[in-house]
Design a protein around this motif. Structure first.
Motif, mmCIF file in Angstrom:
data_model
loop_
_atom_site.group_PDB
_atom_site.id
_atom_site.type_symbol
_atom_site.label_atom_id
_atom_site.label_comp_id
_atom_site.label_asym_id
_atom_site.label_seq_id
_atom_site.Cartn_x
_atom_site.Cartn_y
_atom_site.Cartn_z
ATOM 1 N N ALA A 239 4.197 -2.334 -11.197
ATOM 2 C CA ALA A 239 4.172 -2.832 -10.058
ATOM 3 C C ALA A 239 3.850 -2.299 -9.235
ATOM 4 O O ALA A 239 2.803 -2.813 -8.026
ATOM 5 N N GLY A 240 3.099 -1.123 -9.407
ATOM 6 C CA GLY A 240 2.425 -0.010 -8.960
ATOM 7 C C GLY A 240 0.229 -0.239 -8.713
ATOM 8 O O GLY A 240 -0.477 -0.888 -7.931
ATOM 9 N N SER A 241 0.253 -0.913 -9.856
ATOM 10 C CA SER A 241 -0.515 -1.599 -9.645
ATOM 11 C C SER A 241 -0.991 -3.230 -8.839
ATOM 12 O O SER A 241 -1.958 -3.549 -8.526
ATOM 13 N N ALA A 242 0.402 -3.317 -9.474
ATOM 14 C CA ALA A 242 -0.041 -5.125 -8.110
ATOM 15 C C ALA A 242 -0.279 -4.818 -6.831
ATOM 16 O O ALA A 242 -0.739 -4.437 -6.123
ATOM 17 N N VAL A 243 1.007 -3.450 -6.057
ATOM 18 C CA VAL A 243 0.796 -3.344 -4.714
ATOM 19 C C VAL A 243 -0.962 -2.304 -4.620
ATOM 20 O O VAL A 243 -1.085 -2.553 -3.329
ATOM 21 N N GLY A 244 -1.180 -1.296 -5.313
ATOM 22 C CA GLY A 244 -2.960 -0.585 -5.250
ATOM 23 C C GLY A 244 -3.592 -2.145 -5.080
ATOM 24 O O GLY A 244 -4.369 -1.656 -4.311
ATOM 25 N N GLY A 245 -3.216 -3.198 -6.186
ATOM 26 C CA GLY A 245 -4.930 -4.037 -5.895
ATOM 27 C C GLY A 245 -4.644 -4.572 -4.465
ATOM 28 O O GLY A 245 -5.570 -5.305 -3.464
ATOM 29 N N PHE A 246 -3.321 -4.668 -4.002
ATOM 30 C CA PHE A 246 -2.646 -5.853 -2.153
ATOM 31 C C PHE A 246 -3.471 -4.594 -1.414
ATOM 32 O O PHE A 246 -4.190 -5.559 -0.798
ATOM 33 N N VAL A 247 -3.367 -3.675 -1.845
ATOM 34 C CA VAL A 247 -3.541 -2.740 -0.664
ATOM 35 C C VAL A 247 -5.039 -2.560 -0.889
ATOM 36 O O VAL A 247 -5.858 -2.398 0.047
ATOM 37 N N PHE A 248 -5.725 -2.438 -1.510
ATOM 38 C CA PHE A 248 -6.781 -1.569 -2.027
ATOM 39 C C PHE A 248 -7.893 -3.529 -1.331
ATOM 40 O O PHE A 248 -8.541 -3.521 -0.503
ATOM 41 N N GLY A 249 -7.256 -4.965 -1.451
ATOM 42 C CA GLY A 249 -8.052 -5.994 -0.622
ATOM 43 C C GLY A 249 -7.539 -6.299 0.316
ATOM 44 O O GLY A 249 -8.046 -6.220 1.268
ATOM 45 N N LEU A 250 -7.103 -5.364 0.581
ATOM 46 C CA LEU A 250 -6.570 -5.582 2.154
ATOM 47 C C LEU A 250 -7.588 -4.376 3.154
ATOM 48 O O LEU A 250 -7.942 -4.658 3.732
ATOM 49 N N LEU A 251 -7.683 -3.023 2.256
ATOM 50 C CA LEU A 251 -8.725 -2.165 2.897
ATOM 51 C C LEU A 251 -10.204 -3.180 2.788
ATOM 52 O O LEU A 251 -10.765 -1.853 3.667
ATOM 53 N N THR A 252 -10.764 -3.892 1.778
ATOM 54 C CA THR A 252 -11.907 -3.906 1.213
ATOM 55 C C THR A 252 -12.262 -5.265 2.366
ATOM 56 O O THR A 252 -12.673 -5.171 2.732
ATOM 57 N N VAL A 253 -11.654 -6.496 2.075
ATOM 58 C CA VAL A 253 -12.575 -7.675 1.529
ATOM 59 C C VAL A 253 -11.617 -8.356 2.434
ATOM 60 O O VAL A 253 -11.363 -9.988 2.515
ATOM 61 N N GLY A 254 -10.329 -8.287 2.812
ATOM 62 C CA GLY A 254 -8.844 -8.881 3.198
ATOM 63 C C GLY A 254 -7.731 -9.546 2.218
ATOM 64 O O GLY A 254 -8.652 -8.961 0.829
ATOM 65 N N LEU A 255 -6.777 -10.303 2.615
ATOM 66 C CA LEU A 255 -6.450 -10.205 1.830
ATOM 67 C C LEU A 255 -7.211 -11.614 0.258
ATOM 68 O O LEU A 255 -7.616 -12.763 0.484
ATOM 69 N N ARG A 256 -6.852 -11.828 -0.859
ATOM 70 C CA ARG A 256 -7.100 -11.959 -1.549
ATOM 71 C C ARG A 256 -6.232 -12.388 -2.685
ATOM 72 O O ARG A 256 -6.901 -12.690 -4.276
ATOM 73 N N ALA B 221 1.999 2.922 -7.662
ATOM 74 C CA ALA B 221 2.772 3.614 -8.519
ATOM 75 C C ALA B 221 3.878 4.565 -7.644
ATOM 76 O O ALA B 221 4.797 4.664 -7.145
ATOM 77 N N VAL B 222 2.958 5.079 -7.328
ATOM 78 C CA VAL B 222 3.844 6.781 -5.933
ATOM 79 C C VAL B 222 4.208 5.698 -5.022
ATOM 80 O O VAL B 222 5.168 6.008 -4.505
ATOM 81 N N ILE B 223 4.345 5.194 -4.472
ATOM 82 C CA ILE B 223 3.908 4.283 -3.557
ATOM 83 C C ILE B 223 5.481 3.185 -3.412
ATOM 84 O O ILE B 223 6.583 3.506 -3.522
ATOM 85 N N VAL B 224 5.419 2.346 -4.666
ATOM 86 C CA VAL B 224 6.916 1.619 -5.709
ATOM 87 C C VAL B 224 7.842 2.618 -5.996
ATOM 88 O O VAL B 224 8.673 2.476 -5.754
ATOM 89 N N LEU B 225 7.668 4.223 -6.054
ATOM 90 C CA LEU B 225 8.592 4.858 -6.349
ATOM 91 C C LEU B 225 9.057 5.656 -5.410
ATOM 92 O O LEU B 225 10.699 5.813 -5.250
ATOM 93 N N VAL B 226 8.405 6.018 -4.729
ATOM 94 C CA VAL B 226 9.318 5.875 -3.526
ATOM 95 C C VAL B 226 10.089 5.707 -2.896
ATOM 96 O O VAL B 226 11.201 6.123 -2.271
ATOM 97 N N ILE B 227 9.619 4.810 -2.244
ATOM 98 C CA ILE B 227 10.097 2.951 -2.404
ATOM 99 C C ILE B 227 11.364 2.987 -2.768
ATOM 100 O O ILE B 227 12.323 2.848 -2.326
ATOM 101 N N TYR B 228 10.863 2.902 -4.047
ATOM 102 C CA TYR B 228 12.765 2.900 -4.591
ATOM 103 C C TYR B 228 13.645 4.173 -4.428
ATOM 104 O O TYR B 228 14.998 3.834 -4.995
#
Length: 88
Positions: free
Chosen positions: A38-55, A69-76
């Motif tokens: 899940a962290g890989s998916a969240v990391g890819g989403f955040v990176f996409g938003l920060l670089t070229v927008g929603l991909r 994964a750190v973000i997902v673990l803290v939220i969990y």
């Protein structure tokens, strides 16, 4: 990437996230893998938003996966209340 690769990658990213987030996590091996994937998916989403927008869905690289994964673990931990502060 095949299923076994996702499992190993998720395990490593989830384990590193558990090492980075302070305190004891009462989650097992399966949940560690889920947090990493899940962290890989969240990391890819955040990176996409920060670089070229929603991909759309795009998994992140290793560092992005660990950050996600750190973000997902803290939220969990916040949602389940599993992590307790240690009283001094």
């Amino acid at each position: 990437m095949n299923i076994l690769g996702w499992i190993v990658f998720g395990l490593v990213a989830g384990f590193l996230a558990r090492a980075i987030v302070p305190g004891k996590d009462n989650i097992g091996l399966l949940m560690t893998i889920v947090v990493g994937v899940a962290g890989s998916a969240v990391g890819g989403f955040v990176f996409g938003l920060l670089t070229v927008g929603l991909r759309g869905f795009q998994p992140a690289g290793f560092i992005g996966s660990v950050i996600g994964a750190v973000i997902v673990l803290v939220i969990y931990n916040k949602l389940t209340g599993r992590k307790r502060r240690v009283r001094s």
